[in-house]
Design an enzyme around this catalytic site. Structure first.
Site, PDB file in Angstrom:
ATOM      1  N   GLU A   2       2.227   1.805  -3.436  1.00  0.00           N
ATOM      2  CA  GLU A   2       1.191   2.370  -4.305  1.00  0.00           C
ATOM      3  C   GLU A   2       1.139   3.897  -4.167  1.00  0.00           C
ATOM      4  OE1 GLU A   2      -2.987   3.795  -3.664  1.00  0.00           O
ATOM      5  OE2 GLU A   2      -2.978   1.678  -3.075  1.00  0.00           O
ATOM      6  N   HIS A   3       1.174   4.378  -2.925  1.00  0.00           N
ATOM      7  CA  HIS A   3       1.162   5.828  -2.690  1.00  0.00           C
ATOM      8  C   HIS A   3       2.366   6.506  -3.329  1.00  0.00           C
ATOM      9  CE1 HIS A   3      -1.895   6.987   0.544  1.00  0.00           C
ATOM     10  NE2 HIS A   3      -2.231   5.764   0.176  1.00  0.00           N
ATOM     11  N   HIS A   5       0.832  -1.204   0.000  1.00  0.00           N
ATOM     12  CA  HIS A   5       0.000   0.000   0.000  1.00  0.00           C
ATOM     13  C   HIS A   5       0.869   1.257   0.000  1.00  0.00           C
ATOM     14  CE1 HIS A   5      -2.189   3.168   2.359  1.00  0.00           C
ATOM     15  NE2 HIS A   5      -3.116   2.903   1.451  1.00  0.00           N
ATOM     16  N   GLU A  59      -3.954   7.900   7.850  1.00  0.00           N
ATOM     17  CA  GLU A  59      -4.924   7.031   7.187  1.00  0.00           C
ATOM     18  C   GLU A  59      -5.176   5.770   8.016  1.00  0.00           C
ATOM     19  OE1 GLU A  59      -5.300   4.496   2.998  1.00  0.00           O
ATOM     20  OE2 GLU A  59      -3.936   6.221   3.101  1.00  0.00           O
TER      21      GLU A  59
END
Length: 430
Positions: free
Chosen positions: A70-71, A67, A142
């Protein structure tokens, strides 16, 4: 380029595997003005222990790194890729699941220009110590947001019971502690291993000429050099039914108790693509028969005051795991859990499993499927999630039509086992 016609749904899918191993899928829909492009790698949050490209030994990377990667892919030395898509009249996004990471754009104009941007930014990584450190604070916020979400906590609570050793139980974004350990070198290790074209697929749907589009993609990929493709070795902890945590709970600031009953698949899954899609679809039909809102079971539970409109159920299947969960808000969560387990374990005697009920549900499923195919966004987002070898989302009608009541009963016999059950409760703090 191969061409496959799906006469039942009036679609033609063009496919080609390029020399670098990238699988390309093109679905022309020239009655639409919009085009979606989706670039997906077979790499997700559970892939945290593997042999890096060019090495011989397994390494374990921090949780949440897929993840995090991906960012970071959107940030380049010359600026933010989102801005470039915006300047070209496109919107872009990305998402990471347990097993996949996808990057996508949608546009009504400059399709080739936006496709080139998609291919180039995903295939040109740029990570530095400074940008990695900056991202940790953003993703940390997040993570905290998800920790404050009761339904998210409930879902990962039951996964934690069913898969206490498997990385599936870890939040896709990781933890604040785990992402603090991520380095730029870690990101390059994961990128070089999992973002090889041979581990990826490109799917385009919308207005296009397939011959022109595949020529454009071939040219783009032909300009780039990649390491020799090798099979990726992943490692997952071995688990047995005895590892399942039978019951656990947590307290949160909620007004009403919640419960999820989980059922871990302990049966062997088929290896054939069609049979695997059939297994997943059969399982979904079984759950609808037992707990759908037109079933007697659902109405009895509702009339007894054990559940409300928050009640839901779902079946999850992907590489290295499959499970189902059932539940929602309830004033009597323990009683609801007990009744759900009774319904599952008495499936052989269930009055819901009839030819008439199955026929109705199959018609309903086919109807929803046809309706969904009107949405390019649905097709784009579901295609890579429903890819089983040569079997694709567009084989779904054949899969549904092949399912018989005997298949439902056979699956129930193998999948529903008392030793695979678990409960997770969430209670109000006050």
């Amino acid at each position: 380029m191969n061409k496959k016609e799906y006469t039942q749904i009036n679609e033609i899918l063009y496919t080609e595997t390029l020399e670098n191993g990238l699988k390309v899928y093109l679905l022309p829909k020239n009655d639409y003005h919009k085009t979606y492009g989706l670039f997906t790698t077979n790499y997700g949050s559970i892939d945290n222990e593997f042999i890096p490209l060019g090495e011989k030994d397994f390494v374990k990377v921090p949780d949440g790194i897929a993840h995090f990667l991906e960012h970071k892919m959107f940030e380049k030395e010359d600026g933010d890729v989102f801005q470039k898509f915006g300047q070209q009249g496109a919107s872009a996004n990305a998402f990471t699941s347990f097993t996949k990471t996808s990057y996508l754009f949608s546009t009504t104009d400059k399709v080739e220009e936006n496709l080139e941007t998609l291919l180039n930014f995903v295939q040109e990584p740029y990570f530095t110590k400074e940008t990695v450190e900056k991202e940790k604070g953003i993703i940390g916020q997040e993570i905290q947001m998800y920790l404050d979400d009761p339904n998210w906590r409930l879902f990962f609570g039951i996964i934690g019971n069913l898969y206490p050793k498997h990385p599936l139980h870890i939040d896709i974004a990781g933890t604040v502690e785990s992402i603090s350990e991520i380095t730029a070198e870690d990101l390059y290790t994961c990128y070089n291993t999992f973002y090889h074209p041979s581990n990826m697929n490109l799917f385009l749907v919308g207005k296009m000429d397939p011959e022109t589009m595949i020529a454009f993609i071939r040219e783009n990929q032909g300009k780039k050099t990649f390491a020799k493709a090798v099979p990726i070795a992943r490692h997952f902890p071995e688990e047995t039914a005895s590892d399942i945590i039978r019951e656990s709970s947590v307290k949160m600031s909620i007004s009403k108790s919640k419960v999820l009953v989980g059922l871990k698949g302990l049966d062997e899954l088929p290896s054939d693509g069609f049979e695997l899609m059939k297994y997943k679809t059969t399982a979904n039909l079984l759950l609808q028969l037992l707990f759908g809102n037109t079933s007697k079971n659902y109405l009895n539970l509702y009339n007894a005051g054990l559940l409300d409109d928050s009640f839901s159920y779902e079946f999850n299947l992907d590489r290295s795991y499959h499970f189902a969960d059932f539940g929602g808000d309830s004033d009597r969560p323990e009683e609801l859990a007990e009744r759900i387990e009774e319904i599952l374990l008495d499936v052989e005697k269930s009055e819901e499993l009839t030819e008439v009920n199955l026929a109705l549900l199959k018609k309903k499923m086919i109807g929803k499927y046809f309706q969904s195919l009107n949405s390019l966004e649905y097709i784009a987002n579901q295609f890579s999630q429903s890819l089983y070898g040569e079997v694709t989302l567009f084989d779904m009608i054949s899969v549904i039509e092949s399912i018989q009541l005997s298949d439902i009963r056979l699956l129930a016999e193998g999948f529903i086992r008392a030793e695979g059950l678990s409960r997770f409760y969430m209670y109000p703090k006050q």
